[in-house]
Write a protein that holds these residues in place. Sequence first.
Motif, mmCIF file in Angstrom:
data_model
loop_
_atom_site.group_PDB
_atom_site.id
_atom_site.type_symbol
_atom_site.label_atom_id
_atom_site.label_comp_id
_atom_site.label_asym_id
_atom_site.label_seq_id
_atom_site.Cartn_x
_atom_site.Cartn_y
_atom_site.Cartn_z
ATOM 1 N N LYS A 30 22.728 -62.716 89.844
ATOM 2 C CA LYS A 30 23.627 -62.369 88.754
ATOM 3 C C LYS A 30 24.823 -63.314 88.789
ATOM 4 O O LYS A 30 25.392 -63.557 89.848
ATOM 5 C CB LYS A 30 24.092 -60.921 88.926
ATOM 6 C CG LYS A 30 25.014 -60.443 87.850
ATOM 7 C CD LYS A 30 25.414 -58.996 88.084
ATOM 8 C CE LYS A 30 26.405 -58.529 87.051
ATOM 9 N NZ LYS A 30 26.865 -57.171 87.322
ATOM 10 N N TRP A 31 25.203 -63.835 87.646
ATOM 11 C CA TRP A 31 26.330 -64.742 87.553
ATOM 12 C C TRP A 31 27.567 -63.965 87.142
ATOM 13 O O TRP A 31 27.496 -63.013 86.370
ATOM 14 C CB TRP A 31 26.030 -65.817 86.515
ATOM 15 C CG TRP A 31 27.159 -66.791 86.349
ATOM 16 C CD1 TRP A 31 27.332 -67.935 87.058
ATOM 17 C CD2 TRP A 31 28.244 -66.693 85.434
ATOM 18 N NE1 TRP A 31 28.480 -68.568 86.641
ATOM 19 C CE2 TRP A 31 29.063 -67.819 85.636
ATOM 20 C CE3 TRP A 31 28.629 -65.768 84.478
ATOM 21 C CZ2 TRP A 31 30.224 -68.047 84.914
ATOM 22 C CZ3 TRP A 31 29.789 -65.999 83.757
ATOM 23 C CH2 TRP A 31 30.562 -67.136 83.984
ATOM 24 N N MET A 32 28.708 -64.349 87.674
ATOM 25 C CA MET A 32 29.979 -63.773 87.226
ATOM 26 C C MET A 32 31.034 -64.863 87.299
ATOM 27 O O MET A 32 30.925 -65.783 88.090
ATOM 28 C CB MET A 32 30.361 -62.572 88.075
ATOM 29 C CG MET A 32 30.619 -62.874 89.525
ATOM 30 S SD MET A 32 30.998 -61.395 90.444
ATOM 31 C CE MET A 32 29.709 -61.481 91.676
ATOM 32 N N GLU A 38 41.826 -61.197 81.981
ATOM 33 C CA GLU A 38 41.242 -59.862 81.845
ATOM 34 C C GLU A 38 39.936 -59.730 82.623
ATOM 35 O O GLU A 38 39.492 -58.625 82.922
ATOM 36 C CB GLU A 38 40.998 -59.534 80.364
ATOM 37 C CG GLU A 38 42.264 -59.397 79.542
ATOM 38 C CD GLU A 38 42.866 -60.737 79.112
ATOM 39 O OE1 GLU A 38 42.169 -61.778 79.146
ATOM 40 O OE2 GLU A 38 44.070 -60.740 78.767
ATOM 41 N N ASP A 39 39.295 -60.852 82.961
ATOM 42 C CA ASP A 39 38.035 -60.826 83.717
ATOM 43 C C ASP A 39 38.243 -60.550 85.197
ATOM 44 O O ASP A 39 37.334 -60.087 85.892
ATOM 45 C CB ASP A 39 37.307 -62.179 83.600
ATOM 46 C CG ASP A 39 36.877 -62.511 82.198
ATOM 47 O OD1 ASP A 39 36.728 -61.588 81.371
ATOM 48 O OD2 ASP A 39 36.667 -63.701 81.923
ATOM 49 N N LYS A 40 39.406 -60.858 85.722
ATOM 50 C CA LYS A 40 39.634 -60.831 87.161
ATOM 51 C C LYS A 40 39.349 -59.475 87.814
ATOM 52 O O LYS A 40 38.641 -59.435 88.827
ATOM 53 C CB LYS A 40 41.060 -61.279 87.481
ATOM 54 C CG LYS A 40 41.325 -61.375 88.971
ATOM 55 C CD LYS A 40 42.729 -61.884 89.243
ATOM 56 C CE LYS A 40 43.013 -61.891 90.736
ATOM 57 N NZ LYS A 40 44.366 -62.364 91.023
ATOM 58 N N PRO A 41 39.835 -58.347 87.288
ATOM 59 C CA PRO A 41 39.563 -57.066 87.962
ATOM 60 C C PRO A 41 38.065 -56.755 88.094
ATOM 61 O O PRO A 41 37.613 -56.292 89.138
ATOM 62 C CB PRO A 41 40.266 -56.027 87.086
ATOM 63 C CG PRO A 41 41.325 -56.783 86.364
ATOM 64 C CD PRO A 41 40.743 -58.153 86.144
ATOM 65 N N MET A 44 36.554 -59.039 90.751
ATOM 66 C CA MET A 44 36.988 -58.593 92.077
ATOM 67 C C MET A 44 36.180 -57.373 92.520
ATOM 68 O O MET A 44 35.780 -57.280 93.684
ATOM 69 C CB MET A 44 38.487 -58.288 92.081
ATOM 70 C CG MET A 44 39.344 -59.529 91.976
ATOM 71 S SD MET A 44 41.112 -59.176 91.884
ATOM 72 C CE MET A 44 41.405 -58.500 93.507
ATOM 73 N N GLU A 45 35.921 -56.455 91.613
ATOM 74 C CA GLU A 45 35.118 -55.272 91.917
ATOM 75 C C GLU A 45 33.679 -55.666 92.268
ATOM 76 O O GLU A 45 33.092 -55.141 93.220
ATOM 77 C CB GLU A 45 35.126 -54.332 90.720
ATOM 78 C CG GLU A 45 34.400 -53.029 90.968
ATOM 79 C CD GLU A 45 34.480 -52.104 89.772
ATOM 80 O OE1 GLU A 45 33.486 -51.421 89.512
ATOM 81 O OE2 GLU A 45 35.527 -52.070 89.094
ATOM 82 N N GLY A 49 31.801 -55.175 95.914
ATOM 83 C CA GLY A 49 30.499 -54.542 96.072
ATOM 84 C C GLY A 49 29.547 -55.393 96.898
ATOM 85 O O GLY A 49 28.795 -54.863 97.730
ATOM 86 N N LEU A 50 29.593 -56.712 96.698
ATOM 87 C CA LEU A 50 28.759 -57.608 97.495
ATOM 88 C C LEU A 50 29.165 -57.583 98.965
ATOM 89 O O LEU A 50 28.317 -57.617 99.856
ATOM 90 C CB LEU A 50 28.842 -59.037 96.949
ATOM 91 C CG LEU A 50 28.246 -59.263 95.560
ATOM 92 C CD1 LEU A 50 28.594 -60.667 95.055
ATOM 93 C CD2 LEU A 50 26.739 -59.047 95.565
ATOM 94 N N VAL A 51 30.459 -57.515 99.214
ATOM 95 C CA VAL A 51 30.955 -57.437 100.594
ATOM 96 C C VAL A 51 30.503 -56.128 101.235
ATOM 97 O O VAL A 51 29.969 -56.119 102.357
ATOM 98 C CB VAL A 51 32.500 -57.562 100.634
ATOM 99 C CG1 VAL A 51 33.041 -57.222 102.011
ATOM 100 C CG2 VAL A 51 32.931 -58.965 100.209
ATOM 101 N N LEU A 52 30.695 -55.012 100.546
ATOM 102 C CA LEU A 52 30.317 -53.708 101.088
ATOM 103 C C LEU A 52 28.810 -53.608 101.346
ATOM 104 O O LEU A 52 28.377 -52.933 102.281
ATOM 105 C CB LEU A 52 30.767 -52.586 100.159
ATOM 106 C CG LEU A 52 32.281 -52.396 100.057
ATOM 107 C CD1 LEU A 52 32.627 -51.361 98.983
ATOM 108 C CD2 LEU A 52 32.868 -51.985 101.405
ATOM 109 N N ALA A 53 28.020 -54.304 100.539
ATOM 110 C CA ALA A 53 26.569 -54.296 100.719
ATOM 111 C C ALA A 53 26.126 -55.255 101.829
ATOM 112 O O ALA A 53 24.957 -55.309 102.166
ATOM 113 C CB ALA A 53 25.879 -54.667 99.405
#
Length: 63
Positions: A30-32, A38-41, A44-45, A49-53
């Motif tokens: 997935k690309w982000m 306005e995209d930053k939050p 960051m979320e 999620g990638l870090v927590l996973a």
Amino acid sequence: MNSECLLPEVIDAVIQDGEATADVLPSNEKWMGVTCPEDKPQVMEEIRGLVLAGYCPENLWRR
């Protein structure tokens, strides 16, 4: 600054000028990206999620 640099357009321009070539690599990832404040939050979320996973380290910039 109120404009963005559209990488596909820049890359196409240097290819058309014969100054570079580019390969496109397939991916199912997935690309982000952040193209405006306005995209930053949301990005960051997504990264959190990638870090927590366990997909990537919490601090990407320190080794």
